[in-house]
Design an enzyme around this catalytic site. Sequence first.
Site, PDB file in Angstrom:
ATOM      1  N   ASP A 138       0.844  -1.201   0.000  1.00 20.78           N
ATOM      2  CA  ASP A 138       0.000   0.000   0.000  1.00 20.78           C
ATOM      3  C   ASP A 138       0.875   1.246   0.000  1.00 20.78           C
ATOM      4  O   ASP A 138       2.071   1.191   0.323  1.00 20.78           O
ATOM      5  CB  ASP A 138      -0.970   0.011   1.195  1.00 20.78           C
ATOM      6  CG  ASP A 138      -0.272   0.130   2.547  1.00 20.78           C
ATOM      7  OD1 ASP A 138       0.832  -0.444   2.716  1.00 20.78           O
ATOM      8  OD2 ASP A 138      -0.815   0.806   3.450  1.00 20.78           O
TER       9      ASP A 138
ATOM     10  N   GLU B 206       0.149  -0.904   5.980  1.00 23.60           N
ATOM     11  CA  GLU B 206       1.261  -0.293   6.714  1.00 23.60           C
ATOM     12  C   GLU B 206       1.072   1.203   6.831  1.00 23.60           C
ATOM     13  O   GLU B 206       1.277   1.793   7.884  1.00 23.60           O
ATOM     14  CB  GLU B 206       2.590  -0.618   6.009  1.00 23.60           C
ATOM     15  CG  GLU B 206       3.831  -0.368   6.863  1.00 23.60           C
ATOM     16  CD  GLU B 206       4.268   1.096   6.890  1.00 23.60           C
ATOM     17  OE1 GLU B 206       4.973   1.475   7.825  1.00 23.60           O
ATOM     18  OE2 GLU B 206       3.876   1.861   5.966  1.00 23.60           O
TER      19      GLU B 206
HETATM   20  N1  BES Z   1       8.731   3.301   5.188  1.00 24.90           N
HETATM   21  C1  BES Z   1       8.053   4.178   6.094  1.00 24.90           C
HETATM   22  C2  BES Z   1       8.742   4.268   7.441  1.00 24.90           C
HETATM   23  C3  BES Z   1      10.007   5.053   7.448  1.00 24.90           C
HETATM   24  C4  BES Z   1      10.081   6.286   6.821  1.00 24.90           C
HETATM   25  C5  BES Z   1      11.094   4.591   8.121  1.00 24.90           C
HETATM   26  C6  BES Z   1      11.263   7.018   6.845  1.00 24.90           C
HETATM   27  C7  BES Z   1      12.257   5.319   8.149  1.00 24.90           C
HETATM   28  C8  BES Z   1      12.341   6.539   7.509  1.00 24.90           C
HETATM   29  C9  BES Z   1       6.619   3.685   6.287  1.00 24.90           C
HETATM   30  O1  BES Z   1       6.019   3.296   5.086  1.00 24.90           O
HETATM   31  C10 BES Z   1       5.780   4.799   6.816  1.00 24.90           C
HETATM   32  O2  BES Z   1       5.684   5.796   6.163  1.00 24.90           O
HETATM   33  N2  BES Z   1       5.144   4.577   7.951  1.00 24.90           N
HETATM   34  C11 BES Z   1       4.194   5.518   8.455  1.00 24.90           C
HETATM   35  C12 BES Z   1       3.349   4.832   9.479  1.00 24.90           C
HETATM   36  C13 BES Z   1       2.183   5.633   9.943  1.00 24.90           C
HETATM   37  C14 BES Z   1       1.271   6.035   8.830  1.00 24.90           C
HETATM   38  C15 BES Z   1       1.389   4.871  10.973  1.00 24.90           C
HETATM   39  C16 BES Z   1       4.939   6.694   9.045  1.00 24.90           C
HETATM   40  O3  BES Z   1       6.025   6.545   9.604  1.00 24.90           O
HETATM   41  O4  BES Z   1       4.417   7.806   8.906  1.00 24.90           O
HETATM   42 MN    MN Z   2       7.206   2.090   3.991  1.00 25.94          MN
HETATM   43 MN    MN Z   3       5.397   5.190   4.054  1.00 25.26          MN
END
Ligand code: BES
Ligand code: MN
Ligand code: MN
Length: 434
Positions: A60, A125
């Site tokens: 997603d 996710e």
């Molecule tokens: N891949 C990211 C997490 C991430 C971003 C890790 C930058 C390290 C550096 C993941 O897809 C993400 O964006 N997660 C969201 C989760 C939230 C919507 C609950 C986030 O971190 O905003």
């Molecule tokens: Mn991600």
């Molecule tokens: Mn993300």
Amino acid sequence: VSTDPAHKKDVSSAASFLKEIFRETGLACRIHKTSGHPVVEAWSPPRKGVPTVLIYGHYDVQPPEPLDEWLSPPFEPTVRKGNLYARGASDDKGPVMAHIKAVEAWIKSGALLPVNVRFLIEGEEEIGGTSLTECVGPNPERFHADAILVSDTPMLGPGKPAICYGIRGIVYMEVTVRTAASDLHSGAHGGLAPNAAIVIAELLGKLKRKDGKVNVPGFYRNVRPLTRRERESLRAADWDPKRYLREIGARAFPGGEKQYHPRERQWARPTLDINGLVSGFTGEGAKTIIPCVARAKISARLVPDQDPGQVESTLEDYLRSKCPPYAEISIRKFESASSLMVSPDTPSIEAAGRALRRVFGRPPAFIREGGSIPILSYLSATLHAPVVMMGFGRPDDNLHAPNEKFNLGDFHRGASASACYLEEMGRISKGRND
Ligand code: BES
Ligand code: MN
Ligand code: MN
């Protein structure tokens, strides 16, 4: 786009598309229907006596808006100057694809896969959903793994591999303030009527202090201080503040607690931000009203050992207590997640270090990251397996923003690193790898 109910069908077709790719790769595959979006599982023919690597990722993506800032349409992947531009290119479809290609390469080489591989690629996710627990929870033994491999964090920079050993948690809420039955003529009622936009501005203004500290009592409860060693190592990872500012197009970094090093603020301290803010007239031209409703989306990033539930209620209590009695406040909470820390000296992370060194000719940096991958703490705890966060993308890949990209060289190096990792894991004798 998992957050928008209008796209439910599109999310399902992304899952079916992924299933087709797994089938072409030569893996068994199954789509788990859940109460939310489907989970795609794929696995190699099980072999006895070799470790199992579970590859987690997500298919997603975040909404592509604002659309007019994209140089090519977000859902028409386009290559420019060695980069693939598309929503999800780097977060997280590209890195997932790199792992699939690594497995495909092993299968096509005619050699046996050195480990059992199982993919779990979810569709929630980006909304912090928990539907994955519906397929893992009932029989976790079926998902037994010696390591959980995740490529959803960036490298330190081009050609600079990194293993991430800590990510932050999150709480997210929507705050709505209502001050009257409808918008009012600002001449006829100005000077008397309450203004929802002003109420929310004052309310939000109370959340942080001048020095960047969050002004909510109890917000910092259980925040684990960094060890001296960790502070030194975070400072050592090369980072140029001027270059960072140029990359993000900003003039300074006033966000966060002034007394901490920028890297600590970015990776290892909690934050509080406004993610969205609307009220009143935002169209073309001028309209003379006093808005009756104002809405803000706010979120906090959490670090060990903060408790998401406690931070959430602390924030909610604070906002309610500071809202003036003549305004009505309502708060809608979104999914929350706790932070995750892994110990860098486990055999399955050392194996990742060797794999990266083979591909990049240099050892990885050990870093923390500011983002969140909500389901990982659940997966790691339920499967009793260490999480290995080996990222392939770059810090400037425009995640969640217009013109998201993934460098094709990174894609190929990622696939090689994944293939090497499977080999390195195959060399670890079963039983001493967690
Ligand atoms: N891949 C990211 C997490 C991430 C971003 C890790 C930058 C390290 C550096 C993941 O897809 C993400 O964006 N997660 C969201 C989760 C939230 C919507 C609950 C986030 O971190 O905003
Ligand atoms: Mn991600
Ligand atoms: Mn993300």
